[in-house]
Enzyme design. Structure first.
Site, PDB file in Angstrom:
ATOM      1  N   ARG A   1       5.511   2.987   8.433  1.00  0.00           N
ATOM      2  CA  ARG A   1       6.570   3.821   7.838  1.00  0.00           C
ATOM      3  C   ARG A   1       6.036   5.247   7.601  1.00  0.00           C
ATOM      4  O   ARG A   1       6.193   5.812   6.538  1.00  0.00           O
ATOM      5  CB  ARG A   1       7.037   3.217   6.505  1.00  0.00           C
TER       6      ARG A   1
ATOM      7  N   GLY B   1      -3.288  14.399  17.108  1.00  0.00           N
ATOM      8  CA  GLY B   1      -3.423  13.131  17.808  1.00  0.00           C
ATOM      9  C   GLY B   1      -4.814  12.893  18.380  1.00  0.00           C
ATOM     10  O   GLY B   1      -4.986  12.111  19.310  1.00  0.00           O
TER      11      GLY B   1
ATOM     12  N   GLU C   1      -2.255  10.726   2.975  1.00  0.00           N
ATOM     13  CA  GLU C   1      -3.403  11.067   3.817  1.00  0.00           C
ATOM     14  C   GLU C   1      -3.299  12.540   4.202  1.00  0.00           C
ATOM     15  O   GLU C   1      -2.270  12.973   4.696  1.00  0.00           O
ATOM     16  CB  GLU C   1      -3.423  10.214   5.081  1.00  0.00           C
TER      17      GLU C   1
ATOM     18  N   ASP D   1       0.361   5.313   0.552  1.00  0.00           N
ATOM     19  CA  ASP D   1      -0.675   6.222   1.063  1.00  0.00           C
ATOM     20  C   ASP D   1      -0.294   7.687   1.067  1.00  0.00           C
ATOM     21  O   ASP D   1       0.768   8.040   1.566  1.00  0.00           O
ATOM     22  CB  ASP D   1      -0.909   5.961   2.572  1.00  0.00           C
TER      23      ASP D   1
ATOM     24  N   GLU E   1       0.841  -1.196   0.000  1.00  0.00           N
ATOM     25  CA  GLU E   1       0.000   0.000   0.000  1.00  0.00           C
ATOM     26  C   GLU E   1       0.874   1.244   0.000  1.00  0.00           C
ATOM     27  O   GLU E   1       1.896   1.279   0.680  1.00  0.00           O
ATOM     28  CB  GLU E   1      -0.890  -0.009   1.252  1.00  0.00           C
TER      29      GLU E   1
ATOM     30  N   ASP F   1     -10.633  10.773  16.055  1.00  0.00           N
ATOM     31  CA  ASP F   1     -10.002  10.098  17.185  1.00  0.00           C
ATOM     32  C   ASP F   1      -8.477  10.108  17.066  1.00  0.00           C
ATOM     33  O   ASP F   1      -7.780   9.826  18.016  1.00  0.00           O
ATOM     34  CB  ASP F   1     -10.533   8.663  17.321  1.00  0.00           C
TER      35      ASP F   1
END
Ligand SMILES: *[C@@H]1O[C@H](CO)[C@@H](O)[C@H](O)[C@H]1NC(C)=O
Ligand SMILES: *[C@@H]1O[C@H](CO)[C@@H](O)[C@H](O)[C@H]1NC(C)=O
Length: 284
Positions: A128, A198, A104, A102, A100, A193
């Site tokens: 990673r 965080g 984000e 990513d 995968e 969440d």
């Protein structure tokens, strides 16, 4: 215009030509999550993704690809986007030995920089993460986000700036995704969440619905299943010399991002990884 003249031209130019930019979103993609939250605009050449208290949404490529480049222009949620995550990624869609790649985009309170998190799963292992704060407001206009994936390396780009490079260091025991094809995916969802500071910053639902926009979908790669021999054909442009390593200008921009905009790098997180992961030694 029919696509046949184009294909004929491809065959003349190169036997490895396997690509045509789609005229509309639905030619290359299908909606995978909440039809009602993805709206086609500009005659289907662009889309609007919607997140509200009922649902987020997602889409996926109709095909899987093995090596190539995927690119999209995205305009992220404006204003207070804290707690939202917009993702754009490639995924092998296999459970145990997942590969995968990513992107984000983690929302933020108004006026504060968006954070882009990248991650790479190879042979089922991720962990990673790297994070950079964008040096522009990604909600003010469209910017291109791309991933090039070939036998030599994987590079994540924001416009023409490489923000991440993962080299094929299989010779040094570093896993590298090259055994299975990946599809192209995108989702917009609520992740308050963990996403913003965080999880401290919650979604402000009184600002909903939230909108993100996508256009200029561009996948150039070997579809799987597809023409035999394509995935290992050295004539594919993305395997060419110019794409085997960053050029001098790209290397300079990459250093600039790492020095000025990187806010987290798993390679430097000794509390999480007392033993530095092998790819972190293998050279950036
Ligand atoms: C949000 O903005 C703050 C302040 O600039 C920054 O510290 C933080 O990394 C940004 N991103 C997220 C996801 O909180
Ligand atoms: C949420 O948005 C509303 C409307 O803009 C605003 O009045 C309120 O202060 C916001 N709440 C937070 C926690 O930012």
């Amino acid at each position: 215009m029919s696509s046949y003249p184009f294909l004929a031209l491809c065959v003349l130019i190169s036997a490895a030509c396997t690509w045509a930019r789609p005229a509309t979103f639905l030619q290359d993609f299908r909606i995978t999550w909440s039809d009602s939250h993805i709206r086609q605009i500009h005659r289907g050449t662009a889309i609007q993704l919607i997140l509200d208290q009922n649902s987020g949404c997602g889409f996926a490529s109709r095909k899987q690809y093995m090596f190539g480049r995927v690119s999209m222009k995205i305009k992220l949620i404006t204003g207070d986007s804290a707690g939202t995550v917009t993702a754009f990624y490639m995924n092998s869609d296999t459970d145990s030995v997942r590969d995968e790649l990513d992107f984000e985009f983690l929302g933020n309170r108004s006026g504060q920089p968006y954070t882009v998190q990248t991650n790479i799963y190879a042979h089922g292992k991720g962990d990673r993460e790297q994070r950079v704060n964008l040096w522009f407001d990604p909600s003010a206009d469209f910017h291109a986000y791309s991933i090039i994936w070939n036998h030599h390396h994987i590079v994540f780009y924001v416009d023409d700036v490489p923000i991440r490079v993962y080299k094929n260091n299989e010779g040094r025991g570093v896993p590298y995704p090259r055994m299975q094809p990946m599809g192209v995916y995108s989702t917009l969802w609520e992740a308050d969440d963990w996403a913003t500071r965080g999880g401290l910053e919650k979604i402000n639902w009184s600002k909903a619905p939230f909108y993100a926009y996508y256009k200029d979908f561009d996948i150039e790669g070997c579809p799987v299943p597809g023409p035999s021999g394509c995935t290992s054909d050295p004539r594919n442009w993305w395997e060419g010399r110019a794409y085997q390593a960053l050029n001098a200008g790209e290397a300079r921009r990459y250093r600039w991002v790492r020095m000025n905009h990187m806010i987290y790098d798993y390679c430097k997180d000794n509390s999480r990884f007392p033993v530095t992961p092998p790819e972190c030694h293998a050279g950036i």
